[in-house]
Structures are given as C-alpha cells and as structure tokens.
Design an enzyme around this catalytic site. Structure first.
Site, short mmCIF file in Angstrom:
data_model
loop_
_atom_site.label_atom_id
_atom_site.label_comp_id
_atom_site.label_asym_id
_atom_site.label_seq_id
_atom_site.Cartn_x
_atom_site.Cartn_y
_atom_site.Cartn_z
N HIS A 1 3.49 -1.53 -7.47
CA HIS A 1 2.53 -0.58 -8.02
C HIS A 1 3.23 0.51 -8.84
O HIS A 1 4.45 0.68 -8.78
CB HIS A 1 1.72 0.07 -6.89
CG HIS A 1 2.58 0.85 -5.94
ND1 HIS A 1 3.10 2.09 -6.22
CD2 HIS A 1 3.04 0.54 -4.71
CE1 HIS A 1 3.83 2.52 -5.22
NE2 HIS A 1 3.81 1.59 -4.29
N GLU B 1 1.67 -2.05 2.72
CA GLU B 1 3.00 -1.55 3.10
C GLU B 1 3.10 -1.39 4.61
O GLU B 1 2.09 -1.40 5.33
CB GLU B 1 3.26 -0.20 2.39
CG GLU B 1 4.65 0.40 2.57
CD GLU B 1 5.76 -0.59 2.30
OE1 GLU B 1 6.09 -1.37 3.22
OE2 GLU B 1 6.30 -0.59 1.20
#
Length: 422
Positions: free
Chosen positions: A228, A303
């Site tokens: 990202h 994550e």
C-alpha cells in the site's frame, strides 16, 4: 546465537560461560559497552542478548592472529556445510593439548598450509563462510521453528526504509520480522510443514524438467504483490498493524502511479484482492478504478496484530516493554501484549496464498497488502533459508511478482519494483 542456543541445550539456564570471539565490535556490543547502530541488526542483537541473559556470560575478545586454529576449524566446518557434507576433523587424529586445543589437525587432504585444501584458498573459505552465515537453520544450528522471526524487516518501520519497517507498517507493517522458512513447524510457514501445492510442485519437478531453463508446460498463475501507499504512521515509523490510518496525499499519489503502471502491458490484471485495512483497500480501489475491476477483500492479507504496541515506535516499545520485546524477537510463538504472534500470522498468510492460487488458477491476480504478508509469500515461493527476510526490503507502493506453475515450483519474477514512483 547458534552457539548460545547450543549452550543452553547442553548446560541449561544459569550456566557459567566464557564466549571468545575475534570480533572486537561484537564483543563490545554484546557486553553492552557499545551501541548497535545498524537498525537492521538490532532485532538480532536483542535476540542474542535475551539468550545471553539466561546464562552467566563473560565476553572475551581474542586477537585474530591468536585465533587462527579456531578460525580454520570454523572455515572447514562451514565449507563442508556449504557443500552439503558432514564435517570431520581434517588431517591426523586430534589430540588435546594442555590448553584444551585440538592438535594434529593441521592439514586437510592435501596438506596445504593452515589446514585448508590446496586449490581452495582463503578467498573460497571466506566466501563459504559468508554463504554459511547467510544460510538456513540447519547450517546455523538455529531451530527452523523460529523462522517466523525473520518476517520482520527492521527497516520498514513505517516507511519501509530499513525493513524493520513496516514495523510501522510492520512497524508500519511490522510484520516483517519474519522471514525464515515460514512453512516449517512453529515457524511462520503453516506450522506443519509444506503445503499440498508445494508437495505437488516438488513431485512434478522430480519427474519433469519443470520451469528452470525451459518454457513452462502450463499457463502460470501470476500473483502481483503491491504494498500500500504511504500513511501518517509510516512517515513517523510507528507500528501499524490493525490500526486503520488513511493514505497521505503522497500515498494516494503512489497508488495512482501504481495504477497507471498496472493498466499498461504486460500486466493484464484480471483479479484484484486486498487486505481489509483501509490503507491497502484504498490503494486497491485506485488501481481497480483504472482497470475497471472490483476489489475482493481477503481477511488473510491483513497485517499482523501488534496489540498494545500499535502506534508506538520501536524505541518506545523497547523502553516500555523490554522483556516482552525480547521474547517477541526470540520466539515466533510469542505475541505482543494483546496481539498476534508471527507463527499465527504466517499460517494465516500461507493459507490465504494457497486459496488465491487455487481459486484463480491460470489468471493474473493483484494482491494489495502489507510488508509482513508480502514478504511471507515471497519467502514461501523461494523456499529461502532462515535469514532471507532480514535481507528483503520493501518500499511503499512496491510491486513484486510470483508465478505459480502446476508442473513446477513457484518462481519469483520481480521484487520491490518502484520504477513507477520515479
């Protein structure tokens, strides 16, 4: 660390140990008199210190010229390991001198000075030593079940700079610590060993040429991995696990640059999947809008959960949770307070990767995720040794590619491509 681990196995906690080394730097750092300035080495230093605290260690520096015999024996052993051979003491049968040092091992095979095989030379021994030091758990003596640790890039601490990183995203996405053979027991790989896909691939390669120097005999499933864009936490190098910061204006620009790149040839993305976290999902949606595709959210691409450490810097955690941090760096089954262990994260990521490859077989997939999951997937594909993840660096909005073949192993075709940001 391998030596300290072996000592603990042999003598147990509290044993008195004198560690002799010919590296003045390492001796002073381990004794706590000198700082470890390299951020990428700090997690390893903390792990070694945690092992040392279980023993009564005296650190002693030995000048290199007085350490030739030990250096020679270590070189011989590592040369043998690099060639996949069992090491045996070279030359005549060893005897013990009053000082406890083995004698009678001065030659190896050819009788070359210093006990090295003739024709090999110091340069090869040094190269072998370097190879062995970078090799996997079996050569180093470190349990493969600890491989998860290496999932952590000490630099990404937020902006992916050094790969503890994404410690912000691992530290930003701090999940990177991990790197070892994540598919090994207890390691991040999946706990129980190789997956069905990996076993099938190995079976195929044992009976066919595979994809090495020859073209594939089947269509590849291409998995592009996009980290990202930038967030406020990655700028400040803070742990960013399940926290949900938005992209910064710069992060949006990074995502748009990636979208422009992926819209052209030769990419041909057919499926876009994303972590459910906002920073990844926003990046994926920017790419999807350009490609005319929908984003499929995959929970397994999120994550690592850093629990109470979320939003803190590595230094802050070191000060407030020193024992918990040391345990976390030393044991993949240890989790941050209120968080997730690397072993748990590895199993989740591996299961998700297997699912994607099976569900979208033969297609080109873009997965938008974070440092830890991306490094884990690369690690699995490479079947790389324990320290591989410490040697991977992932920038923000970086693109990597793994191709999976039914007739052979996974192949990493690209890594940390940021050409679209220049």
């Amino acid at each position: 660390m391998a030596g300290l681990t072996s000592l603990l196995a042999l003598a147990g906690d509290g044993a008195k140990v004198e560690v002799r080394m010919d590296s003045k730097l390492v001796v002073e750092q381990m004794a706590g008199r000198w700082k470890v300035k390299n951020e990428g080495l700090r997690p390893l230093a903390l792990e070694a210190a945690a092992l040392a605290r279980r023993l009564k260690v005296t650190w002693r520096w030995i000048p290199r010229e007085k350490n030739k015999d030990a250096d020679r024996l270590a070189n011989e052993a590592m040369d043998a390991a690099a060639k996949g051979r069992a090491w045996t003491l070279s030359g005549a049968t060893a005897t013990e001198t009053p000082g406890g040092r083995a004698s009678g091992a001065g030659t190896s095979g050819s009788g070359a000075p210093g006990g090295r095989p003739s024709g090999t030379g110091a340069s090869e021994s040094r190269a072998s030593k370097s190879r062995a030091s970078k090799s996997g758990a079996s050569e180093s003596g470190v349990s493969e079940s600890r491989e998860d640790l290496l999932l952590f890039d000490t630099g990404d601490l937020g902006n992916g700079a050094s790969d503890l990183g994404d410690l912000g995203d691992r530290a930003s996405d701090a999940g990177d610590l991990g790197a070892g053979d994540l598919d090994d027991p207890g390691g991040d790989g999946g706990g129980s060993g190789t997956t069905t896909r990996e076993r099938a691939a190995r079976t195929a390669t044992s009976t066919s040429p595979g994809t090495g120097w020859r073209p594939p005999t089947s269509v590849a499933t291409s998995l592009y991995l996009l980290r990202h864009g930038e967030t406020p936490l990655s700028v400040e190098r803070r742990f960013s696990g399940l926290g949900d910061p938005e992209l910064t204006p710069n992060g949006i620009a990074q995502a748009e640059a990636a979208a422009a790149k992926l819209a052209g040839k030769p990419y041909g993305v057919q499926v876009i999947v994303s972590s459910p976290l906002r920073r990844a999902r926003a990046t994926a949606e920017i790419v999807a809008a350009r490609a005319g595709l929908e984003v499929v959210v995959e929970e397994g691409l999120r994550e690592t959960d850093f629990g109470d450490w979320e939003g803190h810097t590595f230094t802050e955690i070191q000060r407030r949770w020193p024992d918990e941090l040391a345990a976390w760096l030393a044991d993949p089954s240890a989790a941050p307070p209120g968080g997730e262990s690397f072993g748990e994260a590895a199993r989740r990521v591996q299961a998700t990767g297997d699912l994607l490859v099976e569900r979208y077989e033969g297609k080109t997939i873009l997965a938008v995720s974070h440092v830890t999951p991306i490094k884990m997937l690369l690690r699995f594909a490479l079947l790389a040794p324990l320290g591989a993840l410490y040697r991977m660096h992932l920038d923000l909005s970086a693109l990597s590619l793994i191709e999976y073949y039914a007739d052979g192993p996974a192949v990493v075709k690209a890594f940390n491509d940021t050409s679209h940001l220049r």
